[in-house]
Design an enzyme around this catalytic site. Structure first.
Site, mmCIF file in Angstrom:
data_model
loop_
_atom_site.group_PDB
_atom_site.id
_atom_site.type_symbol
_atom_site.label_atom_id
_atom_site.label_comp_id
_atom_site.label_asym_id
_atom_site.label_seq_id
_atom_site.Cartn_x
_atom_site.Cartn_y
_atom_site.Cartn_z
ATOM 1 N N THR A 78 -7.898 33.315 -1.637
ATOM 2 C CA THR A 78 -7.722 31.926 -1.219
ATOM 3 C C THR A 78 -8.584 30.990 -2.059
ATOM 4 O O THR A 78 -9.641 31.390 -2.544
ATOM 5 C CB THR A 78 -8.138 31.828 0.260
ATOM 6 O OG1 THR A 78 -7.174 32.536 1.022
ATOM 7 C CG2 THR A 78 -8.251 30.421 0.759
ATOM 8 N N ARG A 114 2.986 35.726 10.163
ATOM 9 C CA ARG A 114 1.522 35.695 10.355
ATOM 10 C C ARG A 114 0.894 34.483 9.661
ATOM 11 O O ARG A 114 1.203 34.156 8.523
ATOM 12 C CB ARG A 114 0.927 36.986 9.800
ATOM 13 C CG ARG A 114 -0.592 37.099 9.930
ATOM 14 C CD ARG A 114 -1.310 36.632 8.701
ATOM 15 N NE ARG A 114 -2.758 36.833 8.791
ATOM 16 C CZ ARG A 114 -3.630 36.319 7.930
ATOM 17 N NH1 ARG A 114 -3.203 35.603 6.918
ATOM 18 N NH2 ARG A 114 -4.924 36.528 8.072
ATOM 19 N N GLY A 163 -2.998 32.746 8.879
ATOM 20 C CA GLY A 163 -4.435 33.009 8.911
ATOM 21 C C GLY A 163 -5.233 31.762 9.254
ATOM 22 O O GLY A 163 -4.727 30.819 9.872
ATOM 23 N N ASP A 164 -6.477 31.772 8.831
ATOM 24 C CA ASP A 164 -7.394 30.673 9.172
ATOM 25 C C ASP A 164 -7.231 29.452 8.274
ATOM 26 O O ASP A 164 -7.604 28.341 8.666
ATOM 27 C CB ASP A 164 -8.837 31.158 9.053
ATOM 28 C CG ASP A 164 -9.135 31.655 7.632
ATOM 29 O OD1 ASP A 164 -8.341 32.480 7.108
ATOM 30 O OD2 ASP A 164 -10.128 31.215 7.037
ATOM 31 N N THR A 192 -12.943 31.645 3.121
ATOM 32 C CA THR A 192 -12.043 32.671 2.590
ATOM 33 C C THR A 192 -12.461 34.003 3.173
ATOM 34 O O THR A 192 -13.655 34.303 3.246
ATOM 35 C CB THR A 192 -12.084 32.766 1.057
ATOM 36 O OG1 THR A 192 -11.363 33.948 0.652
ATOM 37 C CG2 THR A 192 -13.489 32.832 0.493
ATOM 38 N N GLY A 193 -11.486 34.775 3.593
ATOM 39 C CA GLY A 193 -11.822 36.077 4.165
ATOM 40 C C GLY A 193 -10.747 36.523 5.124
ATOM 41 O O GLY A 193 -9.616 36.029 5.079
ATOM 42 N N GLY A 214 -8.735 36.330 7.911
ATOM 43 C CA GLY A 214 -8.461 35.132 8.690
ATOM 44 C C GLY A 214 -8.550 35.285 10.192
ATOM 45 O O GLY A 214 -8.985 34.363 10.896
HETATM 46 N N1 ASP Z 1 -8.339 33.672 4.789
HETATM 47 C C1 ASP Z 1 -7.046 33.986 4.251
HETATM 48 C C2 ASP Z 1 -6.142 34.447 5.356
HETATM 49 O O1 ASP Z 1 -6.569 35.182 6.218
HETATM 50 C C3 ASP Z 1 -7.082 35.015 3.195
HETATM 51 C C4 ASP Z 1 -8.018 34.718 2.045
HETATM 52 O O2 ASP Z 1 -9.101 34.183 2.257
HETATM 53 O O3 ASP Z 1 -7.675 35.061 0.913
HETATM 54 O O4 ASP Z 1 -4.990 34.091 5.333
#
Ligand code: ASP
Length: 326
Positions: free
Chosen positions: A191, A219, A221-222, A242-243, A245
């Site tokens: 991300t 789905r 994410g965050d 980022t992480g 989610g």
């Molecule tokens: N946070 C993002 C998600 O869960 C993924 C990412 O950080 O690459 O969609």
């Protein structure tokens, strides 16, 4: 003598009235980013792309532009780059499509906008901003969000534009790993995000992503969830995450950093360390944030081996880092 004294006082006065600070920080994703996994060419390409985005956003701030304009200017080249999991180069869903999420928040007004699961708007960050500025809503999803973006004059592309060979292979590996029963948490997150402080002292944040490889059932994410992946408030800080989610959503990570500063009186660094290094880690989540406070201090904590990240500080110093030991 009096004239001389006045002159020196004026000089001191000039030196003491500081230039407005402008600061910009970005991330290009956190995860299992280790030296042994990156060729010298790949590492150089990431560093160059991060620096390019930093300079694009910072130029807007230096010219007196708004923090929100700078966030958009820094994120656009990362959405266009195949290196990052956003726009062109986004990860693929289980069915082999790209479904993109993005959000922005303006620390001056408290305004926010986001899109989730879009498939045809070329720059999801622009769509998120259009939701904030040109609709009465905060979050639009799916085909409706793409239609809205098109009606706002934003460029539309075929979904195949986003796909790259590298992400196709990544999906195949993820499906094979899933068949072996392996843990999703070992994947990389790519991300992108940006936080900025402009000459007027305003903060803004933005985040853009393709989500997680092999995602299904729509789905989300965050990244497009205000308070989870993105937050900005002029009184405290701007944050982009980022992480993994699901963990960021459950802990309202970006808002929690703001809240610990606003209600608990913590500094940015203390709030970030508690939320990412202590609580997210204890919950079993992985990832990181870039964060910027109203005084221009940057924090970039993560609990993964690496995170693509960089900033241009109030003195104009450019820093770009990838690994955990940098
Ligand atoms: N946070 C993002 C998600 O869960 C993924 C990412 O950080 O690459 O969609």
């Amino acid at each position: 003598m009096r004239l001389l004294l006045l002159h020196s006082l004026l000089l001191v006065g000039c030196a003491a009235s500081p230039q407005p600070k402008v600061v910009l920080a970005i991330h290009g994703g956190a995860g299992t980013i280790l030296r042994e996994n990156l060729t010298a060419e790949a590492e150089a390409a990431y560093r160059a792309a991060l620096e390019h985005s930093l300079r694009a956003g910072h130029a807007v701030l230096e010219a007196g532009g708004s923090a929100m304009d700078a966030v958009e200017a820094a994120i656009l080249p990362m959405e266009d780059s195949p290196l990052f999991n956003a726009g062109h180069g986004a990860v693929l869903t289980h069915e082999g499509h790209c479904e993109l999420d993005a959000s922005v928040m303006d620390g001056a007004s408290g305004g926010a906008g986001a899109v989730a699961g879009v498939r045809t708007v070329r720059h999801p960050i622009r769509a998120a901003r259009a939701v904030m500025e040109r609709s009465p809503h905060v979050l639009l999803s799916g085909a409706g969000a793409d239609t809205f973006a098109g009606e706002q004059g934003l460029e539309q592309v075929d979904n195949a534009y986003f796909e790259t060979e590298r992400r196709r292979r990544q999906l195949e590996r993820a499906i094979a790993a899933q068949a072996r029963g392996e843990d999703l948490g070992t994947l990389k997150f790519g991300t992108v995000g940006c936080v900025a402080l402009d000459q007027a002292g305003h903060l803004a944040a933005g985040t853009s992503t393709g989500g997680m490889t092999n995602k299904r059932w729509g789905r989300i994410g965050d990244s497009p969830i205000i308070a989870a992946g993105t937050w900005a408030d002029d009184d405290t800080c701007a944050v982009s995450g980022t992480g993994w989610g699901e963990f960021f959503i459950r802990a309202a990570v970006a808002h929690d950093i703001h809240a610990r500063m606003a209600y608990g009186g913590l500094t940015l660094a203390e709030a970030c360390d508690q939320v990412i290094l202590e609580d997210l880690t204890a919950a079993g989540g992985s990832g990181g944030v870039i964060a910027l406070d109203h005084a221009g201090r940057v924090a970039a904590p993560f609990n993964t081996p690496g995170m693509y990240r960089g900033w241009i500080d109030a003195e104009g110093r450019v820093e770009v880092h990838i690994y955990g030991d940098e």
